[in-house]
Design an enzyme around this catalytic site. Structure first.
Site, PDB file in Angstrom:
ATOM      1  N   HIS A 102       6.631  -1.004   2.902  1.00 21.94           N
ATOM      2  CA  HIS A 102       6.636  -2.405   3.352  1.00 21.94           C
ATOM      3  C   HIS A 102       5.767  -3.248   2.435  1.00 21.94           C
ATOM      4  CE1 HIS A 102       3.482  -0.247   5.562  1.00 21.94           C
ATOM      5  NE2 HIS A 102       2.768  -1.358   5.505  1.00 21.94           N
ATOM      6  N   HIS A 154       3.611  -6.588   2.313  1.00 22.89           N
ATOM      7  CA  HIS A 154       2.978  -7.633   3.121  1.00 22.89           C
ATOM      8  C   HIS A 154       3.189  -8.955   2.395  1.00 22.89           C
ATOM      9  CE1 HIS A 154       0.304  -4.865   5.526  1.00 22.89           C
ATOM     10  NE2 HIS A 154       0.577  -4.070   4.513  1.00 22.89           N
ATOM     11  N   GLN A 159       0.894  -1.156   0.000  1.00 20.86           N
ATOM     12  CA  GLN A 159       0.000   0.000   0.000  1.00 20.86           C
ATOM     13  C   GLN A 159       0.938   1.214   0.000  1.00 20.86           C
ATOM     14  OE1 GLN A 159      -3.942  -1.319   1.529  1.00 20.86           O
ATOM     15  NE2 GLN A 159      -2.775  -1.577   3.398  1.00 20.86           N
TER      16      GLN A 159
HETATM   17  W1  AMW Z   1      -0.156  -0.794   6.019  1.00 20.03           W
HETATM   18  O1  AMW Z   1      -1.789  -0.572   6.469  1.00 20.03           O
HETATM   19  O2  AMW Z   1       0.754   0.523   6.370  1.00 20.03           O
HETATM   20  O3  AMW Z   1       0.051  -1.443   4.506  1.00 20.03           O
HETATM   21  O4  AMW Z   1       0.349  -2.046   7.073  1.00 20.03           O
HETATM   22  C1  AMW Z   1       0.928  -1.799   8.326  1.00 20.03           C
HETATM   23  C2  AMW Z   1       1.263  -3.124   8.913  1.00 20.03           C
HETATM   24  O5  AMW Z   1       2.169  -2.922   9.956  1.00 20.03           O
HETATM   25  C3  AMW Z   1       0.054  -3.857   9.494  1.00 20.03           C
HETATM   26  O6  AMW Z   1       0.080  -5.197   9.018  1.00 20.03           O
HETATM   27  C4  AMW Z   1       0.293  -3.787  10.992  1.00 20.03           C
HETATM   28  O7  AMW Z   1      -0.213  -4.911  11.654  1.00 20.03           O
HETATM   29  C5  AMW Z   1       1.802  -3.730  11.042  1.00 20.03           C
HETATM   30  N1  AMW Z   1       2.391  -3.094  12.201  1.00 20.03           N
HETATM   31  C6  AMW Z   1       2.049  -1.934  12.781  1.00 20.03           C
HETATM   32  N2  AMW Z   1       2.873  -1.626  13.796  1.00 20.03           N
HETATM   33  C7  AMW Z   1       3.776  -2.629  13.850  1.00 20.03           C
HETATM   34  C8  AMW Z   1       4.897  -2.935  14.692  1.00 20.03           C
HETATM   35  N3  AMW Z   1       5.264  -2.131  15.685  1.00 20.03           N
HETATM   36  N4  AMW Z   1       5.577  -4.064  14.464  1.00 20.03           N
HETATM   37  C9  AMW Z   1       5.209  -4.907  13.467  1.00 20.03           C
HETATM   38  N5  AMW Z   1       4.180  -4.684  12.639  1.00 20.03           N
HETATM   39  C10 AMW Z   1       3.465  -3.574  12.839  1.00 20.03           C
END
Ligand code: AMW
Length: 175
Positions: free
Chosen positions: A102, A104, A89
């Site tokens: 990042h 996924h 995203q």
């Molecule tokens: W994104 O909506 O920005 O594409 O996805 C953000 C991702 O980061 C989500 O899957 C969320 O669960 C994850 N996330 C958020 N904070 C942390 C963290 N401190 N450590 C690991 N993953 C995280």
């Protein structure tokens, strides 16, 4: 036992995630997720904290996808999956909640969710927060992360998973 990593603290956006990192290259990191959509849902980021894919250098871009490929292969094997969702995203309006590029990587099995594409709604659920987070940041508030519906995991659980996945990465071929 804590995972010992060379090279100092590692950040995912504003968060210190060193104990959650299970694989790293000079340019990329792979970490376990605070709120996985499905078991084995992990994240791959450039080591450098930048928000957008267009901020990456060509070597960072290539290394990120090579890391996605290697980590994805391992995740599919370890979680007994037969497919992967690989999603980025790229920006707040696309659903990004953490302003650090990042990918996924989500292992998928037949009939693991109510519908195959439900994963996009679940990713979308995260994005509501991400947008609120960005808007809050613009107002000088602390960045809020994530939807409140999924439960955040504790550090011990994430560290144990990271240690297990680090061992599994060591079994992967180098290419
Ligand atoms: W994104 O909506 O920005 O594409 O996805 C953000 C991702 O980061 C989500 O899957 C969320 O669960 C994850 N996330 C958020 N904070 C942390 C963290 N401190 N450590 C690991 N993953 C995280």
């Amino acid at each position: 036992m804590p995972l010992i990593l060379k090279g100092g603290p590692i950040h995912f956006g504003p968060f210190l995630v060193t104990p959650q990192v299970f694989h790293q290259t000079p340019l990329s990191i792979a970490l376990v997720n605070l709120k996985p959509i499905l078991p084995g849902h992990v994240l791959i980021s450039p080591r450098r904290v930048v928000s957008r894919v267009s901020d990456l250098t060509p070597p960072e871009t290539a290394d990120l996808f090579l890391t996605v490929r290697r980590v994805g292969r391992m995740i599919e094997r370890v979680y007994g999956a037969s497919s992967l969702n690989i999603a980025i995203q790229d920006g707040a309006e696309a659903g990004q909640s953490v302003p650090h590029v990042h990918a996924h990587v989500i292992p998928r099995r037949r009939r693991d969710l109510s519908t195959t594409d439900a994963v996009y709604d679940l990713l979308d659920g995260e994005e509501g927060d991400l947008k609120r987070g960005f808007e809050g940041r613009e107002r000088g508030e602390t960045l809020k992360v994530d939807d409140e519906e999924r439960v955040a995991r504790g550090p011990e659980e994430m560290e144990a998973e990271a240690a297990m996945l680090a061992k599994e990465m060591a079994k992967e071929p180098m290419d």
